[in-house]
Scaffold this motif. Structure first.
Motif, PDB file in Angstrom:
ATOM      1  N   ALA A 156      -0.534 -19.292  -1.853  1.00  0.00           N
ATOM      2  CA  ALA A 156      -1.116 -18.376  -1.841  1.00  0.00           C
ATOM      3  C   ALA A 156      -2.385 -18.178  -2.618  1.00  0.00           C
ATOM      4  CB  ALA A 156      -1.585 -18.678  -0.224  1.00  0.00           C
ATOM      5  N   HIS A 157      -3.624 -18.410  -2.669  1.00  0.00           N
ATOM      6  CA  HIS A 157      -4.803 -17.460  -3.019  1.00  0.00           C
ATOM      7  C   HIS A 157      -5.506 -17.109  -2.334  1.00  0.00           C
ATOM      8  CE1 HIS A 157      -7.492 -16.752  -6.158  1.00  0.00           C
ATOM      9  NE2 HIS A 157      -8.107 -16.435  -5.652  1.00  0.00           N
ATOM     10  N   THR A 158      -5.451 -15.170  -2.324  1.00  0.00           N
ATOM     11  CA  THR A 158      -6.004 -14.861  -1.420  1.00  0.00           C
ATOM     12  C   THR A 158      -6.731 -13.441  -2.042  1.00  0.00           C
ATOM     13  OG1 THR A 158      -4.597 -13.485  -0.816  1.00  0.00           O
ATOM     14  CG2 THR A 158      -4.268 -14.650   0.915  1.00  0.00           C
ATOM     15  N   PRO A 159      -8.097 -14.127  -3.223  1.00  0.00           N
ATOM     16  CA  PRO A 159      -9.065 -13.208  -3.119  1.00  0.00           C
ATOM     17  C   PRO A 159      -9.243 -11.896  -2.735  1.00  0.00           C
ATOM     18  CG  PRO A 159     -10.914 -15.139  -2.762  1.00  0.00           C
ATOM     19  CD  PRO A 159      -9.134 -14.966  -1.876  1.00  0.00           C
ATOM     20  N   ALA A 160      -9.376 -10.611  -2.538  1.00  0.00           N
ATOM     21  CA  ALA A 160     -10.363  -9.442  -1.913  1.00  0.00           C
ATOM     22  C   ALA A 160     -10.955  -9.701  -1.486  1.00  0.00           C
ATOM     23  CB  ALA A 160     -10.513  -8.736  -3.204  1.00  0.00           C
ATOM     24  N   GLY A 161     -10.560  -9.416   0.077  1.00  0.00           N
ATOM     25  CA  GLY A 161     -11.299  -9.231   1.016  1.00  0.00           C
ATOM     26  C   GLY A 161     -11.042 -10.552   2.192  1.00  0.00           C
ATOM     27  N   THR A 162     -10.103 -11.126   1.594  1.00  0.00           N
ATOM     28  CA  THR A 162      -8.671 -12.096   2.339  1.00  0.00           C
ATOM     29  C   THR A 162      -7.240 -11.613   2.761  1.00  0.00           C
ATOM     30  OG1 THR A 162      -8.174 -13.349   0.894  1.00  0.00           O
ATOM     31  CG2 THR A 162     -10.646 -13.480   1.484  1.00  0.00           C
ATOM     32  N   TRP A 163      -6.348 -12.131   3.830  1.00  0.00           N
ATOM     33  CA  TRP A 163      -4.849 -12.115   3.598  1.00  0.00           C
ATOM     34  C   TRP A 163      -5.128 -13.526   4.741  1.00  0.00           C
ATOM     35  CZ3 TRP A 163      -3.280 -10.699   8.517  1.00  0.00           C
ATOM     36  CH2 TRP A 163      -3.649 -10.691   9.704  1.00  0.00           C
ATOM     37  N   ILE A 164      -3.475 -14.048   4.732  1.00  0.00           N
ATOM     38  CA  ILE A 164      -3.020 -14.573   6.113  1.00  0.00           C
ATOM     39  C   ILE A 164      -2.406 -14.195   6.491  1.00  0.00           C
ATOM     40  CG2 ILE A 164      -3.590 -17.032   3.933  1.00  0.00           C
ATOM     41  CD1 ILE A 164      -0.100 -17.219   4.027  1.00  0.00           C
ATOM     42  N   ALA A 165      -1.554 -14.402   7.544  1.00  0.00           N
ATOM     43  CA  ALA A 165      -0.088 -14.499   8.457  1.00  0.00           C
ATOM     44  C   ALA A 165       0.873 -15.984   8.739  1.00  0.00           C
ATOM     45  CB  ALA A 165      -1.090 -13.995   9.920  1.00  0.00           C
ATOM     46  N   VAL A 166       1.759 -15.595   8.802  1.00  0.00           N
ATOM     47  CA  VAL A 166       2.920 -17.186   8.982  1.00  0.00           C
ATOM     48  C   VAL A 166       3.139 -17.098  10.218  1.00  0.00           C
ATOM     49  CG1 VAL A 166       4.271 -18.259   7.746  1.00  0.00           C
ATOM     50  CG2 VAL A 166       2.196 -18.346   6.504  1.00  0.00           C
ATOM     51  N   GLU A 167       3.668 -18.001  10.845  1.00  0.00           N
ATOM     52  CA  GLU A 167       4.732 -17.767  11.882  1.00  0.00           C
ATOM     53  C   GLU A 167       5.246 -19.153  12.663  1.00  0.00           C
ATOM     54  OE1 GLU A 167       1.326 -15.904  15.413  1.00  0.00           O
ATOM     55  OE2 GLU A 167      -0.114 -17.300  13.931  1.00  0.00           O
ATOM     56  N   LEU A 168       5.744 -18.912  13.019  1.00  0.00           N
ATOM     57  CA  LEU A 168       6.703 -19.483  12.860  1.00  0.00           C
ATOM     58  C   LEU A 168       7.648 -19.556  14.881  1.00  0.00           C
ATOM     59  CD1 LEU A 168       9.557 -21.523  10.872  1.00  0.00           C
ATOM     60  CD2 LEU A 168       9.901 -21.260  13.252  1.00  0.00           C
TER      61      LEU A 168
END
Length: 488
Positions: free
Chosen positions: A158-170
């Motif tokens: 993934a690309h996460t520019p400053a000011g962003t993020w992700i969460a991955v769940e299963l």
């Protein structure tokens, strides 16, 4: 500890030497809050019986039930106990359940925020800061692996520019039709200015437990298996921003890990050695101790950096400006900072290393498991080196000069006799990194799933876990080699 309650083995122990220190059956005095994953450093019996909160956002489609759907047509599967399923194409991103996300076609198929589903507050457990974020989610179709699984490991690019993020769940489904909760497999950003990159401890439903980055059935001997699963990714951004994370790859490796102290010997294939940069983690001993105590515990990011540079990528001078200019090989320090898991308190989180590699232009990266040394030889012949995870006593690997409860090294080739050529970051200098290890010894320590530790206790082995990094436009031979091990 019984064999059935051993947590899956992992990367180098945090806050201790990855390889050079003698293997220890107990956690180091400065052990992090989580149970140290490296074989038998902590017992699984104290895992919470109920799942910890797994997300700061609502569950999109979390109540869906019904018979598991057949695997999507064309999903790559490796027979013999390992199944890889990764969503990567525009068609993949059009499938599943969207809540504020949409597929994007250019410059590379991915998933982006188009119309946020809402706002949520997230309190970072490692800084104490609470912030409000817009979020959107995508939930994958249900995937039924070719083999019911005892372990699942998610990975993402993934690309996460400053000011962003992700969460991955299963969320997995057992053979009796019941589902696990949504387990967090990682809260991730390429940088560390917005949130602290982190795994989540204390996640269990009493039948399976998340050990940092691995969802594992607690008692495989009982016959309990995960027969299908879904993944969910939540994309976050600052309220009012037009920025968005872009997720290019999301998937999991599911495997039914066999109990074996030894593995069958394989026949050597043709010799080949790849020219891969050589870096020693010990060059960095004492540097940036806030990242797992410094270089002596940096086998994983050091290995990752070697292969990133093999593919012609490296950080820019501007990206390395934070590193003390007196330090050699500053890109290794950079890799350690950007793979560091603030909960595990180490740089050896497997998916975090793959995600770091994929922040470089047009690189793909996954965590998977190979079944034989012959599969690894085929990758090498196609020009694809691999980062392998193994644990062993000193006398089990001739020439290593150390024993380890968890260590990563880079396999770069095979000799005419079939012995393994490895860039071993536990070497004292860059010049000493290239090692040749005896085929039969190396094959067994990498592929076995049970072993005896230094105190004679039965503990877990990694069972062929490796990281694979390759370009977005591989050659035909590389594509064929990857598909042969179930990776696209």
């Amino acid at each position: 500890m019984t064999e059935s309650t051993s947590p899956p083995p992992s990367r180098e122990p945090s806050r201790s030497s990855a390889a050079a220190a003698p293997e220890r059956p107990d956690a180091p005095p400065a052990a992090p809050r989580r149970a140290v994953l490296a074989a038998a450093l902590a017992v699984a019996g104290g895992a919470a019986a109920s799942a910890a909160p797994v997300s700061a956002v609502p569950a999109a489609g979390a109540t869906a039930t019904g018979t598991a759907a057949p695997a999507p047509q064309g999903a790559p599967r490796t027979p013999g106990g390992v199944d890889n399923r990764f969503w990567t194409s525009y068609g993949d991103w059009r499938s599943g359940t969207h809540a504020g996300t949409s597929p994007a076609a250019e410059p590379r198929p991915g998933l982006v925020i188009t119309d946020p589903a809402g706002r949520t507050e997230y309190t970072d457990p490692h800084t104490g800061r609470t912030a409000t974020w817009e979020f959107a989610t995508w939930t994958s179709p249900r995937h039924t692996p070719a083999v019911p699984a005892t372990e699942l490991i998610a990975s993402w690019n993934a690309h996460t520019p400053a000011g962003t993020w992700i969460a991955v769940e299963l969320s997995g489904r057992y053979a009796d039709g019941t589902d696990t909760p949504w387990f967090v497999m990682g809260r991730w950003a390429a940088g560390d200015g917005d949130i602290r990159r982190t795994s989540v401890d204390g996640q269990s439903d009493g039948r399976s437990t998340v050990w940092t980055d691995t969802l594992a059935v607690a008692d495989a001997a009982s016959g309990l298996r995960v027969v299908s699963y879904r993944l969910r990714v939540t994309l976050h951004r600052r309220p009012g921003s037009r920025l968005t994370p872009t997720v290019w790859r999301l998937g999991a490796m599911a495997s039914d890990v066999p109990d074996r102290f030894t593995v069958p010997a394989s026949e050597p294939g043709p010799a080949r050695e790849l020219v891969v940069p050589r870096y020693s983690q010990h060059t960095h001993i004492g540097q940036y101790p806030e990242y797992a105590g410094g270089g002596e515990a940096w086998c994983s990011p050091t290995s990752s950096q070697m292969i990133i540079e093999y593919w012609g990528r490296r950080p820019t001078e501007a990206e390395l400006a934070w590193v003390n200019p007196a330090f050699a090989d500053p890109q290794v320090c950079h890799a350690a900072r950007h793979t560091y898991d603030h909960q595990y308190e180490g740089c050896g989180n497997w998916p975090f290393n793959a995600a770091y590699a994929a922040t470089y232009d047009d690189l793909n990266a996954v965590v998977t498991r190979l079944r034989t040394l012959s599969e690894l030889e085929a990758l090498i012949r196609a020009g694809i080196p691999a980062i392998t995870s193994q644990s062993f006593r000193e006398q089990e690997l001739t020439g290593a000069g150390y024993g380890t409860a968890g260590h990563l090294m880079t396999v770069t080739g095979f000799t005419q006799d079939g012995d393994v050529i490895a860039n071993d970051p536990a070497s004292p200098s860059n010049e000493a990194v290239r090692r040749v290890y005896r085929r039969r010894e190396w094959e067994n320590i990498w592929l076995r799933t049970k072993r005896y530790d230094a105190s004679g206790k039965v503990v877990s082995g990694t069972g062929g876990v490796c990281y694979l990094y390759w370009p977005a436009r591989p050659t035909a031979a590389q594509r064929k080699a990857l598909e042969a091990v179930g990776v696209r």
